[in-house]
Design a protein around this motif. Sequence first.
Motif, mmCIF file in Angstrom:
data_model
loop_
_atom_site.group_PDB
_atom_site.id
_atom_site.type_symbol
_atom_site.label_atom_id
_atom_site.label_comp_id
_atom_site.label_asym_id
_atom_site.label_seq_id
_atom_site.Cartn_x
_atom_site.Cartn_y
_atom_site.Cartn_z
ATOM 1 N N VAL A 268 -5.121 -22.459 3.521
ATOM 2 C CA VAL A 268 -5.980 -21.663 2.646
ATOM 3 C C VAL A 268 -7.381 -21.672 3.235
ATOM 4 O O VAL A 268 -7.883 -22.729 3.633
ATOM 5 N N SER B 261 -12.484 -12.846 0.470
ATOM 6 C CA SER B 261 -12.769 -13.545 -0.786
ATOM 7 C C SER B 261 -11.697 -14.593 -1.038
ATOM 8 O O SER B 261 -11.967 -15.640 -1.617
ATOM 9 N N TYR B 262 -10.468 -14.280 -0.615
ATOM 10 C CA TYR B 262 -9.367 -15.226 -0.739
ATOM 11 C C TYR B 262 -8.409 -14.989 0.420
ATOM 12 O O TYR B 262 -8.141 -13.841 0.783
ATOM 13 N N GLU C 13 -4.706 -16.886 1.834
ATOM 14 C CA GLU C 13 -3.679 -17.921 1.835
ATOM 15 C C GLU C 13 -2.573 -17.483 2.774
ATOM 16 O O GLU C 13 -2.053 -16.377 2.670
ATOM 17 N N LYS D 60 -7.690 -11.290 -0.648
ATOM 18 C CA LYS D 60 -8.577 -10.403 -1.386
ATOM 19 C C LYS D 60 -9.768 -10.125 -0.494
ATOM 20 O O LYS D 60 -10.265 -11.024 0.184
#
Length: 168
Positions: free
Chosen positions: A100, A107-108, A110, A131
């Motif tokens: 991660v 923004s994200y 994984e 994201k």
Amino acid sequence: TKIFYSRIKTIFKNNKRLTMETFEKITLIDCSEKELFDFHLDTNNIKLITPKHTKVELLDYEDSTYEGKIVKIKTTRAFISMNWIIKIEKLQYPNLMVDVAIKSPFSYWEHSHIFTQKGNLCELKDNIKFKLPFGIFGKLILPFIKKDIKNMFEYRHIQTKKYFSKKD
């Protein structure tokens, strides 16, 4: 300009909440799941499977990989450098590795690496959840980002397959 503004208006109108984007790439590799897992455990191998137009630099190389490990990477592409800080979230030997991003252009982010033995071959499955930053404006560049991720993982899978085909 009319098309651009129309696109922004559509995004505002249709975007009540930005959703998580996903990507999946699956390839059969001529090796065991243990060999493929071990290959992915060695963070030095990121250099072997990264497209040539992107330079990858490990900022703090450490021999072992374990749950909770922090990996710092600098990528440079078209003279633009980005620092990534990745945490190894989960290791289930020899089938699963999840990393991660703590810091990245996303923004994200994984990334699940899933290894499954299929007879004499091993299925390599990369699942990405991400994201984009910039809220609804990130949606404008989403098609380009999706294409870039697709190209990158196609390259990675080809290079991984080549690596194991040379081991014979």
